[in-house]
Motif scaffolding. Sequence first.
Motif, PDB file in Angstrom:
ATOM      1  N   LEU A   6       0.864  -1.188   0.000  1.00 37.57           N
ATOM      2  CA  LEU A   6       0.000   0.000   0.000  1.00 37.57           C
ATOM      3  C   LEU A   6       0.895   1.230   0.000  1.00 37.57           C
ATOM      4  O   LEU A   6       1.828   1.324   0.803  1.00 37.57           O
ATOM      5  CB  LEU A   6      -0.870   0.009   1.263  1.00 37.57           C
ATOM      6  N   VAL A   7       0.637   2.142  -0.929  1.00 38.81           N
ATOM      7  CA  VAL A   7       1.434   3.372  -0.947  1.00 38.81           C
ATOM      8  C   VAL A   7       0.504   4.580  -0.818  1.00 38.81           C
ATOM      9  O   VAL A   7      -0.583   4.611  -1.402  1.00 38.81           O
ATOM     10  CB  VAL A   7       2.330   3.441  -2.217  1.00 38.81           C
ATOM     11  N   ILE A   8       0.925   5.515   0.055  1.00 34.45           N
ATOM     12  CA  ILE A   8       0.143   6.734   0.268  1.00 34.45           C
ATOM     13  C   ILE A   8       1.017   7.920  -0.093  1.00 34.45           C
ATOM     14  O   ILE A   8       2.148   8.048   0.407  1.00 34.45           O
ATOM     15  CB  ILE A   8      -0.288   6.850   1.738  1.00 34.45           C
ATOM     16  N   GLY A  16      -3.108   3.724  -2.839  1.00 33.51           N
ATOM     17  CA  GLY A  16      -3.519   2.540  -3.576  1.00 33.51           C
ATOM     18  C   GLY A  16      -2.451   1.463  -3.452  1.00 33.51           C
ATOM     19  O   GLY A  16      -1.354   1.717  -2.940  1.00 33.51           O
ATOM     20  N   ARG A  17      -2.788   0.267  -3.917  1.00 33.30           N
ATOM     21  CA  ARG A  17      -1.829  -0.831  -3.874  1.00 33.30           C
ATOM     22  C   ARG A  17      -1.189  -0.971  -5.246  1.00 33.30           C
ATOM     23  O   ARG A  17      -1.854  -0.830  -6.267  1.00 33.30           O
ATOM     24  CB  ARG A  17      -2.520  -2.130  -3.480  1.00 33.30           C
ATOM     25  N   PRO A  58      -0.322   5.871  12.235  1.00 32.82           N
ATOM     26  CA  PRO A  58      -1.554   5.219  12.715  1.00 32.82           C
ATOM     27  C   PRO A  58      -2.791   5.732  11.978  1.00 32.82           C
ATOM     28  O   PRO A  58      -3.703   4.954  11.659  1.00 32.82           O
ATOM     29  CB  PRO A  58      -1.599   5.614  14.190  1.00 32.82           C
ATOM     30  N   LYS A  59      -2.821   7.014  11.659  1.00 27.46           N
ATOM     31  CA  LYS A  59      -3.994   7.581  10.988  1.00 27.46           C
ATOM     32  C   LYS A  59      -4.264   6.842   9.674  1.00 27.46           C
ATOM     33  O   LYS A  59      -5.400   6.675   9.238  1.00 27.46           O
ATOM     34  CB  LYS A  59      -3.717   9.066  10.717  1.00 27.46           C
ATOM     35  N   HIS A  60      -3.164   6.447   9.023  1.00 20.53           N
ATOM     36  CA  HIS A  60      -3.316   5.751   7.745  1.00 20.53           C
ATOM     37  C   HIS A  60      -3.220   4.242   7.876  1.00 20.53           C
ATOM     38  O   HIS A  60      -3.330   3.527   6.892  1.00 20.53           O
ATOM     39  CB  HIS A  60      -2.230   6.231   6.777  1.00 20.53           C
ATOM     40  N   LEU A  98       8.638  -1.621  -2.169  1.00 21.53           N
ATOM     41  CA  LEU A  98       8.727  -3.035  -1.786  1.00 21.53           C
ATOM     42  C   LEU A  98       7.754  -3.376  -0.658  1.00 21.53           C
ATOM     43  O   LEU A  98       7.448  -4.547  -0.439  1.00 21.53           O
ATOM     44  CB  LEU A  98      10.162  -3.373  -1.348  1.00 21.53           C
ATOM     45  N   GLY A  99       7.297  -2.335   0.072  1.00 19.53           N
ATOM     46  CA  GLY A  99       6.361  -2.585   1.175  1.00 19.53           C
ATOM     47  C   GLY A  99       5.474  -1.376   1.377  1.00 19.53           C
ATOM     48  O   GLY A  99       5.628  -0.353   0.693  1.00 19.53           O
ATOM     49  N   ASP A 100       4.531  -1.467   2.323  1.00 16.63           N
ATOM     50  CA  ASP A 100       3.637  -0.354   2.624  1.00 16.63           C
ATOM     51  C   ASP A 100       4.462   0.882   2.952  1.00 16.63           C
ATOM     52  O   ASP A 100       5.443   0.809   3.689  1.00 16.63           O
ATOM     53  CB  ASP A 100       2.772  -0.690   3.855  1.00 16.63           C
TER      54      ASP A 100
END
Lengths: 680, 680
Positions: A6-8, A16-17, A58-60, A98-100
């Motif tokens: 998951l990237v924000i 989105g992923r 934490p919010k996300h 590679l990861g969130d």
Amino acid sequence: MTQDPLVIFTPSGKRGRVARGTPVLTAARQLGVDLDSVCGGRGICSKCQVAPSFGDFPKHGVHAAEDALSPRNAVEDRYDRVRGLKPGRRLGCQAQILGDMVIDVPPESQVHRQVVRKAASARPITMDPATRLVLVEVAEPDMHEPSGDFERVKAALKDQWGIEGVTAGLPVLAKLQPALRKGNWQVSLALHQPANAEEFEMLDVWPGLHEGGLYGLAVDLGSTTIAAHLCDLADGRVLASSGLMNPQIRFGEDLMSRVSYAMMNPGGDAEMTRAVREALDRLATEIAAEGGIDPKLIVETVFVMNPVMHHLLLGIDPVELGQAPFALATSGAMTLAARDLDLAAINPQARTYILPCIAGHVGADAAGVALAEEPDRSDDLVLVVDVGTNAEILLGDRNGVLACSSPTGPAFEGAQISSGQRAAPGAIERLEIDPATKEPRFRVIGCDLWSDDPGFAEATKGTGITGICGSGIIEAVAEMRMAGLLDPSGLIGSAERTGTARCEPTGRTHAYLVHDATETGGTRITVTQGDIRAIQLAKSALYAGARLLMDQRGVDRVDRIVLAGAFGAHISPRHAMVLGMIPDAPLDKVTSAGNAAGHGARIALCNRAARTRIEETVRHIHKVETAIEPRFQEHFVAANAIPHASDPFPELSSVVTLPDVHFGASSGGEDGGRRRRRRG
Amino acid sequence: MTQDPLVIFTPSGKRGRVARGTPVLTAARQLGVDLDSVCGGRGICSKCQVAPSFGDFPKHGVHAAEDALSPRNAVEDRYDRVRGLKPGRRLGCQAQILGDMVIDVPPESQVHRQVVRKAASARPITMDPATRLVLVEVAEPDMHEPSGDFERVKAALKDQWGIEGVTAGLPVLAKLQPALRKGNWQVSLALHQPANAEEFEMLDVWPGLHEGGLYGLAVDLGSTTIAAHLCDLADGRVLASSGLMNPQIRFGEDLMSRVSYAMMNPGGDAEMTRAVREALDRLATEIAAEGGIDPKLIVETVFVMNPVMHHLLLGIDPVELGQAPFALATSGAMTLAARDLDLAAINPQARTYILPCIAGHVGADAAGVALAEEPDRSDDLVLVVDVGTNAEILLGDRNGVLACSSPTGPAFEGAQISSGQRAAPGAIERLEIDPATKEPRFRVIGCDLWSDDPGFAEATKGTGITGICGSGIIEAVAEMRMAGLLDPSGLIGSAERTGTARCEPTGRTHAYLVHDATETGGTRITVTQGDIRAIQLAKSALYAGARLLMDQRGVDRVDRIVLAGAFGAHISPRHAMVLGMIPDAPLDKVTSAGNAAGHGARIALCNRAARTRIEETVRHIHKVETAIEPRFQEHFVAANAIPHASDPFPELSSVVTLPDVHFGASSGGEDGGRRRRRRG
């Protein structure tokens, strides 16, 4: 468990992923995040820099570990070594997700970054210029599948950028083959897409990555003064601002005299066209030097101007604008080749955008003011007054906008003023008169000190004190009235009646001495009775135009007033109010916006969509023709005096008290103050 | 019984019922009949003339009474009085349909009329030029609803013609206001719509009805010769055809020498560009004078040319075309402003269309040939050979087309020939040699008589006899071979061996005397051994190119051959066959098409859709690069001889018998005939 990362993205919040291993730039494009790139992900341009964040969000609902992003690779290491990469920054086209994680796009990496304009009231500009830079990698020619180099460039643009419908002029085609070979089949292209168009024009080409930038010129072409801003088309930054006198002044100070010159002299219009185009070409050269750039990197220009200047710049005889029904040859917005205007100093393929005109007397400058000040989006009723040789006046709110122009003449720009001059270093732009001693103090352009501050003489040694510019003369006349040196009719009192030797006799009238450096070879600056009369005529015309729109709208007051003008410092609302330039309004509701028409030009330069917007807005502005309205003449005559404090200015009276002096039996001087001025 | 009248239009056969009282022009539009009108039905232009028929038309079931059409009205009477109306003709916009009737639309009243081209084999051109003339009635300006004059012109075009998306350049906008006022708000506009475009550009404006016509120039820009046709854009008529030598010859006779000149001399390409543009500007002036029109009425030009001339005309350095992989800067079709090519003599807003190039050695001239001869639409396998300094060769049918170019050098255009000259009055274009007496007779351009006809001397007094042009030299060499003056290797025999004193010794070789007027101060014209060698080299290159395409296609014979060339009279198929310029084919299947590339340019000038078609066709032509094909060299060497009658020409042997003479031990002269020529 093996879900895609998951990237924000911040600040947009888009999320989105994406598949593991997706480069950040690719992820941004997939998610519709505004992340810049000129080289299309080749690790060359560094426009896609991002700042990854690690830790808990934490919010996300995200925990981002250090290894959520691929380690710095060789491309990034080389880039850092050669040019330096800020700490914490990564190249979006190289770093793989590679990861969130949370990734911040800093403002300088956003394509549509916002530019904050100087004036406090002004809205920011969102960058979206009509000309952009892209790098493409082009296929080499193949004898067995022959196609032109340009055709392969077009194929590359389609494949790598999704850009189609590209054309190129002959001078660019002539540069293409050497550029491709020198750049080893990588070239940077300046692509221009006009407002409302699907097609692109290739304006220039460079081997490899072009790092010199692309620039634009926003020009307010006034009757008296030409003002220009040089802007960086990547970030909207103003590199230099410059101005010069319109050389057409030698053919007539106001617009009507120039129209007459064209009517009386065969080829006179062409002569004036040539003069203004030459001046613009010179201005472009000078401003590029001032901004420290190659003038050939100026790929766009935007113009605002009144209708007569509009026609004279375009090479159209303005004769129809001198007589009813004041028909414009064309009123629509235009996209032209800058070379059609003989602008030879800048890029030979540069494009020019000209804002639409509103009517025969309400030009593209008024459109520029409307674009900058947006009266059509105002909740309260706003009066926008753009002061120049011809004043553009807009009145309106969300329910509708009225527009007119008023022939103020060039006095507000320092012309027709005995010691007047264009706003330039050395010109007096602020002036105060002590009500007790009647002594003046002033500031000149180019120096932050007042004339009675220590060190002023030293600080102004370079420029000297050369004259009074537009904003200076407005303050001078208002201050003279407040200090009791002028009576309400505008007559200057004698030394005996005013109690100061600075009021000197000059023939049958008097003049006020502002500055005298003749002993040291400097200037002697006075405000004469003729100067006062010129300002009175100008401000009466301005006031009458504003009143006419208020009549049309059926109002006696407006909620707020915006004062704008291309010349000098911002106009002082207080002094404008004392002078009676503008109708009654609470003083704290009168703001000064600087060169609003020029700001409008700059907005249209930086934002392609703004062009479409102003073209649409102009169609809904209702035009009022001052030349045929009898009430304009009535308002004009009534506005000649410089009102007394007990005149209808209750808000003003709390701020300043105007002395009730009278220096003569009549307000008429030798110049017949009530004569209707020629348009100009 | 009170049914609407039935109207039948001939020759289209379109029919339908229209409301009683409908004007013929309106009825034609309703029924989709091709009836011209420039003034839009105002009774001004007379383009909509029709010929009503009365009486019984049993085939159509119509009885047309004299009163089926409204009587002639005042507009028609005035038109007849002022300009004359042919008997039986009516103005379609004035005459109203009152009863059943048949109406003939004469060819000159059809918009899309067909133009028959000269050559018997050629297909007619359907008129549909990119630039058309329309008259509009424009609303006058209104101060209370201000809009520009151009904006009102655009509104009128939309209302009266359904035309939208019109732009105009500054020079036209500058002419608009005076034209509207002089024309009392009626103006004629030249509107240009490029191929594949929705938009129109206004190229010019005239007050009222413009009766001077609109013209176009179709130009075949060859390496040696520039040939142009001046066409009326209303009916496709050729008003004048003219040509001149390409002044670039001074920089090199063939293309490769010009590329070398550009490589060796800094600015050399710009020098050549300037030279050819100046020549074109001069040509435009001359051809307009010859056609009796104002050159400013030339609103369009169309160009075909080989790739090197293409780049040199456009101002692009041709250096890449001189070395593999022979990359064009651009290969696509182009629509330009003629002023971008410095064509100052013609209309300042004139447009230029340039046909697409096929490959680095197969240019827009080959595209022009393809457009004129349509090999891609042929049922049988056709070989099209366009003879010039660079020959363009096409081979194909509906199943596919192959193309190549071959470096023949300028000999076929009369250059590099001792008495050679451009095809112009005074040049020998036909030549015969009596096989018995070995005496020549000839014809010169500009005179229909043969040199042994009575009155020939008188008839050619004006032009003189100045040299031999391309078609003349081809006939001369073939006739010399047929008369036994040449052996198969191309060697000229001595006076002793040939039996004629016309074979004179010149150093180690001989020359054939064609004409000697030195006694009366005229010219002495001979064909030298060098001339024979030049023609042999040229024809071998041509033959080798054709054979290469046949190899590629896998055939040994073609069904038919089309010979084309910009120079002189049509090439004589018989002589070309004797010379061995072209491969084996039945003589009655060899035709001569004149300047096919130039015809292609004329088609693109007269028909906008043809532009789209050739752009599409070119994408499907398969290009063969002669420069890298070893078989080209083999064919070239093998083709040097001028074959004997018993060589593989069975059809030919029934027509002519070639003598089996031999004048020397070897075919090699001092020029080494087997040397591979530089490209040109």
